[in-house]
Structures are given as C-alpha cells and as structure tokens.
Motif scaffolding. Structure first.
Motif, PDB file in Angstrom:
ATOM      1  N   TYR A 131      -3.710  -5.064   2.138  1.00  0.00           N
ATOM      2  CA  TYR A 131      -4.344  -6.350   1.827  1.00  0.00           C
ATOM      3  C   TYR A 131      -5.863  -6.295   1.763  1.00  0.00           C
ATOM      4  O   TYR A 131      -6.468  -6.958   0.945  1.00  0.00           O
ATOM      5  N   THR A 132      -6.480  -5.539   2.633  1.00  0.00           N
ATOM      6  CA  THR A 132      -7.950  -5.548   2.684  1.00  0.00           C
ATOM      7  C   THR A 132      -8.590  -4.476   1.813  1.00  0.00           C
ATOM      8  O   THR A 132      -9.813  -4.387   1.767  1.00  0.00           O
ATOM      9  N   ILE A 133      -7.784  -3.685   1.157  1.00  0.00           N
ATOM     10  CA  ILE A 133      -8.318  -2.623   0.303  1.00  0.00           C
ATOM     11  C   ILE A 133      -8.575  -3.181  -1.097  1.00  0.00           C
ATOM     12  O   ILE A 133      -7.663  -3.701  -1.739  1.00  0.00           O
ATOM     13  N   PRO A 134      -9.808  -3.099  -1.583  1.00  0.00           N
ATOM     14  CA  PRO A 134     -10.085  -3.554  -2.956  1.00  0.00           C
ATOM     15  C   PRO A 134      -9.377  -2.633  -3.957  1.00  0.00           C
ATOM     16  O   PRO A 134      -9.606  -1.428  -3.975  1.00  0.00           O
TER      17      PRO A 134
ATOM     18  N   GLN B 242      -9.299   5.861   1.441  1.00  0.00           N
ATOM     19  CA  GLN B 242      -8.707   5.081   2.525  1.00  0.00           C
ATOM     20  C   GLN B 242      -8.048   5.978   3.571  1.00  0.00           C
ATOM     21  O   GLN B 242      -7.515   7.035   3.249  1.00  0.00           O
ATOM     22  N   LYS B 243      -8.071   5.505   4.810  1.00  0.00           N
ATOM     23  CA  LYS B 243      -7.325   6.178   5.868  1.00  0.00           C
ATOM     24  C   LYS B 243      -5.926   5.584   5.878  1.00  0.00           C
ATOM     25  O   LYS B 243      -5.755   4.369   5.722  1.00  0.00           O
ATOM     26  N   MET B 244      -4.924   6.464   6.060  1.00  0.00           N
ATOM     27  CA  MET B 244      -3.550   6.010   6.012  1.00  0.00           C
ATOM     28  C   MET B 244      -2.704   6.891   6.919  1.00  0.00           C
ATOM     29  O   MET B 244      -2.872   8.112   6.936  1.00  0.00           O
TER      30      MET B 244
ATOM     31  N   LEU C  25       2.160   6.448   4.376  1.00  0.00           N
ATOM     32  CA  LEU C  25       2.189   7.272   3.161  1.00  0.00           C
ATOM     33  C   LEU C  25       3.623   7.602   2.768  1.00  0.00           C
ATOM     34  O   LEU C  25       3.984   7.538   1.592  1.00  0.00           O
ATOM     35  N   GLY C  26       4.457   7.905   3.747  1.00  0.00           N
ATOM     36  CA  GLY C  26       5.857   8.218   3.457  1.00  0.00           C
ATOM     37  C   GLY C  26       6.582   7.056   2.803  1.00  0.00           C
ATOM     38  O   GLY C  26       7.408   7.247   1.912  1.00  0.00           O
TER      39      GLY C  26
END
Length: 127
Positions: A19-22, A112-114, A119-120
């Motif tokens: 949600y917060t990732i442009p 981004q950090k994930m 990711l899976g």
C-alpha cells in the motif's frame, strides 16, 4: 485469476503490504481492483466458515462458539459426523474464486525491502 481460500488470505495480506509503495498508476489500479474484489470474496468465505461452525459447534446463550479442550478448538455438537465436517471444511478451503489478475514489474519493487515469505507469495505476480 483463480485463487483458493488458503491462497487468498496470504495474497491479500501481501498485496496490502504494498500500500505505501509508490507504483505506476496501471499497477496501482489493478491492485486496487484486486483488493476490492478480494475483500468481498473474503467476507463471503468468512460467512460460509461461520455457517459451518454454527452447524457443527456448540454455541453459548449469546451465539458465541464455546471453546474446546484444546487451544484454538471449539466444542462440537454431540451428534457430529467428524468426517463429514472435515470434508465440508476442506471443500470450503479449496473452493476457488475468480479475481482480477495483476502483475507487478520487478523494477518497481527493486528498491523495496521485502521478507522471503512475502516474496514467496507475490513471486508469480512479479514480471
């Protein structure tokens, strides 16, 4: 895209984590459409789950499930066929719902950090 209940809950949480990732407008729009329909599907699944719990489990005078002896369990009604109950719950968990498809461009997430678990879940939607 077809998604089972088991997949849906994890996928919705992973997408909501974005949600917060442009992201590009078309990706954001596709994700928003997915979330809107996924929220409706989740509510339908919750109602069906609740109906099964009401069918097979004891309720108190307020209509609440009575906890069972094991943690996280509920007291079953006396005349329950446990195999039939498990069959109905398994059928619900494998029921598929058709939701809007989406993809996310890998370069849009590259900074981004994930977590590995997120990711899976998202991996098959990243192009």
């Amino acid at each position: 895209m077809k998604v089972t209940l088991n997949e849906l809950t994890d996928l919705v949480e992973a997408v909501k984590g974005l949600y917060t990732i442009p992201l590009p407008f078309d990706t954001t729009l596709a994700l928003r459409k997915f979330i809107k329909e996924a929220d409706v599907a989740t509510e339908v699944f919750k109602e069906k789950y609740r109906a099964l719990f009401d069918k097979y489990c004891e309720l108190d005078e307020n209509g609440q499930l009575i906890p069972g002896e094991d943690e996280g369990s509920f007291k079953l009604k006396d005349d329950i066929d446990s195999q039939e109950m498990m069959k109905e719950f398994n059928e619900l968990e494998t029921l598929e719902v058709d939701l809007p498809d989406f993809t996310i461009n890998e370069k849009d997430l590259s900074s981004q950090k994930m977590s590995l678990s997120t990711l899976g879940i998202l991996e098959k939607y990243i192009v």
